[in-house]
Design an enzyme around this catalytic site. Structure first.
Site, PDB file in Angstrom:
ATOM      1  N   TYR A 117     -16.392   8.304 -11.513  1.00  0.00           N
ATOM      2  CA  TYR A 117     -14.981   8.393 -10.846  1.00  0.00           C
ATOM      3  C   TYR A 117     -14.923   9.297  -9.508  1.00  0.00           C
ATOM      4  O   TYR A 117     -14.657   9.001  -8.302  1.00  0.00           O
ATOM      5  CB  TYR A 117     -14.055   9.296 -11.895  1.00  0.00           C
ATOM      6  N   THR A 122      -9.989  13.861  -5.001  1.00  0.00           N
ATOM      7  CA  THR A 122     -10.080  14.948  -6.067  1.00  0.00           C
ATOM      8  C   THR A 122     -10.984  15.807  -6.063  1.00  0.00           C
ATOM      9  O   THR A 122     -12.122  15.601  -5.387  1.00  0.00           O
ATOM     10  CB  THR A 122     -10.349  13.834  -7.398  1.00  0.00           C
TER      11      THR A 122
HETATM   12  N1  LIG Z   1      -3.554  12.884 -12.002  1.00  0.00           N
HETATM   13  C1  LIG Z   1      -4.366  13.802 -11.211  1.00  0.00           C
HETATM   14  O1  LIG Z   1      -4.503  15.025 -12.057  1.00  0.00           O
HETATM   15  C2  LIG Z   1      -5.335  13.529 -10.313  1.00  0.00           C
HETATM   16  C3  LIG Z   1      -6.154  14.394  -9.732  1.00  0.00           C
HETATM   17  C4  LIG Z   1      -7.039  14.287  -8.511  1.00  0.00           C
HETATM   18  C5  LIG Z   1      -6.812  12.964  -7.776  1.00  0.00           C
HETATM   19  N2  LIG Z   1      -5.808  12.035  -8.491  1.00  0.00           N
HETATM   20  C6  LIG Z   1      -5.638  10.772  -7.651  1.00  0.00           C
HETATM   21  O2  LIG Z   1      -4.234  10.581  -7.605  1.00  0.00           O
HETATM   22  C7  LIG Z   1      -4.247   9.189  -7.377  1.00  0.00           C
HETATM   23  C8  LIG Z   1      -3.049   8.870  -8.289  1.00  0.00           C
HETATM   24  O3  LIG Z   1      -3.270   9.141  -9.592  1.00  0.00           O
HETATM   25  P1  LIG Z   1      -2.142   9.066 -10.590  1.00  0.00           P
HETATM   26  O4  LIG Z   1      -2.383  10.435 -11.643  1.00  0.00           O
HETATM   27  O5  LIG Z   1      -0.739   9.011 -10.225  1.00  0.00           O
HETATM   28  O6  LIG Z   1      -2.320   7.862 -11.360  1.00  0.00           O
HETATM   29  P2  LIG Z   1      -1.711   6.601 -12.357  1.00  0.00           P
HETATM   30  O7  LIG Z   1      -2.515   5.779 -12.954  1.00  0.00           O
HETATM   31  O8  LIG Z   1      -0.304   7.248 -12.748  1.00  0.00           O
HETATM   32  O9  LIG Z   1      -1.159   5.937 -10.613  1.00  0.00           O
HETATM   33  C9  LIG Z   1      -1.796   4.890 -10.071  1.00  0.00           C
HETATM   34  C10 LIG Z   1      -1.292   3.875  -9.622  1.00  0.00           C
HETATM   35  O10 LIG Z   1      -1.833   2.824  -8.906  1.00  0.00           O
HETATM   36  C11 LIG Z   1      -1.762   1.568  -9.531  1.00  0.00           C
HETATM   37  N3  LIG Z   1      -2.872   0.813  -9.376  1.00  0.00           N
HETATM   38  C12 LIG Z   1      -4.272   0.947  -9.845  1.00  0.00           C
HETATM   39  N4  LIG Z   1      -5.018   0.003  -9.356  1.00  0.00           N
HETATM   40  C13 LIG Z   1      -4.342  -0.795  -8.630  1.00  0.00           C
HETATM   41  C14 LIG Z   1      -4.516  -2.039  -7.936  1.00  0.00           C
HETATM   42  N5  LIG Z   1      -5.899  -2.645  -8.090  1.00  0.00           N
HETATM   43  N6  LIG Z   1      -3.692  -2.713  -7.186  1.00  0.00           N
HETATM   44  C15 LIG Z   1      -2.673  -2.116  -7.214  1.00  0.00           C
HETATM   45  N7  LIG Z   1      -2.081  -1.064  -7.857  1.00  0.00           N
HETATM   46  C16 LIG Z   1      -3.018  -0.457  -8.481  1.00  0.00           C
HETATM   47  C17 LIG Z   1      -1.156   1.633 -10.889  1.00  0.00           C
HETATM   48  O11 LIG Z   1      -0.514   0.735 -11.469  1.00  0.00           O
HETATM   49  C18 LIG Z   1      -0.476   2.928 -10.845  1.00  0.00           C
HETATM   50  O12 LIG Z   1       0.858   2.612 -10.531  1.00  0.00           O
HETATM   51  C19 LIG Z   1      -5.358   8.502  -7.906  1.00  0.00           C
HETATM   52  O13 LIG Z   1      -5.929   8.067  -6.585  1.00  0.00           O
HETATM   53  C20 LIG Z   1      -5.987   9.671  -8.311  1.00  0.00           C
HETATM   54  O14 LIG Z   1      -7.429   9.490  -8.425  1.00  0.00           O
HETATM   55  C21 LIG Z   1      -4.985  12.332  -9.451  1.00  0.00           C
END
Ligand SMILES: NC(=O)c1ccc[n+]([C@@H]2O[C@H](COP(=O)([O-])OP(=O)(O)OC[C@H]3O[C@@H](n4cnc5c(N)ncnc54)[C@H](O)[C@@H]3O)[C@@H](O)[C@H]2O)c1
Length: 336
Positions: free
Chosen positions: A153, A129
């Site tokens: 985070y 991120t």
């Molecule tokens: N959304 C954004 O703008 C953004 C920006 C930068 C980075 N990210 C990164 O992208 C990735 C995905 O983010 P997202 O927005 O899709 O979030 P999200 O919460 O929609 O997806 C995360 C998924 O991981 C699963 N999960 C979480 N902890 C878990 C565990 N211990 N065991 C098994 N499954 C688990 C959740 O059920 C979910 O399906 C993350 O790593 C996040 O840090 C997101």
């Protein structure tokens, strides 16, 4: 190849799985505990897999914290690559409950890397991120810009990056691509999947919720930043363009290239005021917007330098248009 996708039932992971199923012949194995991911998303991905008749899709409901259970999954499968999305992602929550973030993001990632090494999984693509840069010392932000996270985070992700890099340095059979996402928004162009987490804090999601009356009003946090209209500027990237960066990164590693890190953004930004105006325009709804104090740790400007991913991966965005991002986010909000 067999591709293990952690967090594939979540927002970004599901868009990447969709592209893997529609545009490649890889088999996809999703591992998710459904803490913020959804069974409905998995059902839709199953339909997409059936329809595209290319790779297979399988699902394990498991928590990454349960090392024994995850190891069994590695024992009974042979994975060629790991795409690791699963994480906790809410910045204010990470300040209140840092251990949740260090455990779920850093410790669980470390355990996964250990399993990759023990079971011969040689390729990893990691969701990092722009939060690793904190309040960046230069704009646009390059991959080499100083890393100084300002919340747990961002630090939990930077620590994960370090574990990945140190492991790869010691094991030449383990290669990685770290993707540092900027502000991800929008939904599947065909409106089959999108961001379904109701308490999301992302601006475009919140604006879409307000336009559809799922929220009665929304706030702008700070109007006296050093930007042309006084509100923060961010680099918003459509989730399908972000997803295609993963397909490119996987091809890059499969071709035998060296481990590396890429920013993923459009290289330009929009202010909070511009985003709200665009959401009002595409929805035709003049929803209520309040003015609230600045939040701690919100940099005025966050814009990527994306020249590295464009040059090295040949990544070309298709939806670099704020209206399309807002329209798809709104269409998904209406759908759910
Ligand atoms: N959304 C954004 O703008 C953004 C920006 C930068 C980075 N990210 C990164 O992208 C990735 C995905 O983010 P997202 O927005 O899709 O979030 P999200 O919460 O929609 O997806 C995360 C998924 O991981 C699963 N999960 C979480 N902890 C878990 C565990 N211990 N065991 C098994 N499954 C688990 C959740 O059920 C979910 O399906 C993350 O790593 C996040 O840090 C997101």
């Amino acid at each position: 190849m067999n591709i293990l996708v952690t967090g594939g039932a979540g927002y970004i992971g599901s868009h990447v799985v969709k592209q893997l199923l529609e545009e490649t012949d890889h088999d996809v194995i999703i591992l998710d505990n459904l803490s913020t991911g959804h069974q409905k998303t998995l059902d839709t991905l199953e339909e997409i897999a059936l329809h595209s008749k290319r790779g297979d899709l399988r699902f394990y409901r498991a928590d990454l914290a349960n090392f024994g259970e995850i190891e069994k999954i590695f024992l009974t499968n042979r994975f060629d690559a790991l795409l690791h999305f699963a994480a906790s992602i809410v910045v204010p929550e990470s300040v209140e409950n840092p251990l949740k973030y260090y455990m779920n993001n850093t410790v669980n990632t470390t355990n996964l890397i250990r399993l990759c090494n023990e079971y011969g999984v040689g390729k990893m693509i990691f969701s990092s991120t722009a939060a690793v840069y904190g309040e960046p010392s230069e704009i646009p932000v390059k991959e080499s810009t100083e890393k100084k996270p300002i919340n747990p985070y961002g630090m939990s992700k930077l620590m994960s990056e370090t574990v990945i890099q140190d492991t790869a340095a010691a094991n030449s059979a383990f290669k990685y691509v770290i993707l540092r996402y900027f502000n991800v928004a929008g939904a599947d162009i065909a409106n089959r999947i999108g961001q379904s987490f109701p308490n999301a804090t992302h601006l475009i999601k919140v604006a879409a919720q307000t336009a559809t009356a799922a929220r009665s009003e929304m706030s702008i946090f700070g109007t006296d930043y050093d930007t042309p209209d006084g509100t923060c500027i961010r680099d918003y990237i459509h989730v399908d363009d972000l997803a295609s960066a993963h397909i490119r990164a996987l091809d890059y590693l499969t071709a035998g290239n060296e481990s590396t890190i890429f920013n993923v953004g459009y290289g330009h930004g929009f202010s909070v005021t511009e985003v709200i105006a665009t959401m009002k325009e595409v929805s035709g709804i003049d929803f209520t917007v309040n003015y609230a104090p600045k939040r701690a740790g919100d940099p005025a400007l966050l814009i990527s330098d994306n020249s590295k991913i464009k040059n090295l991966l040949g990544w070309q965005p298709r939806y670099d248009d704020l209206k399309i991002i807002c329209q798809t986010a709104l269409a998904w909000e209406k759908h759910i």
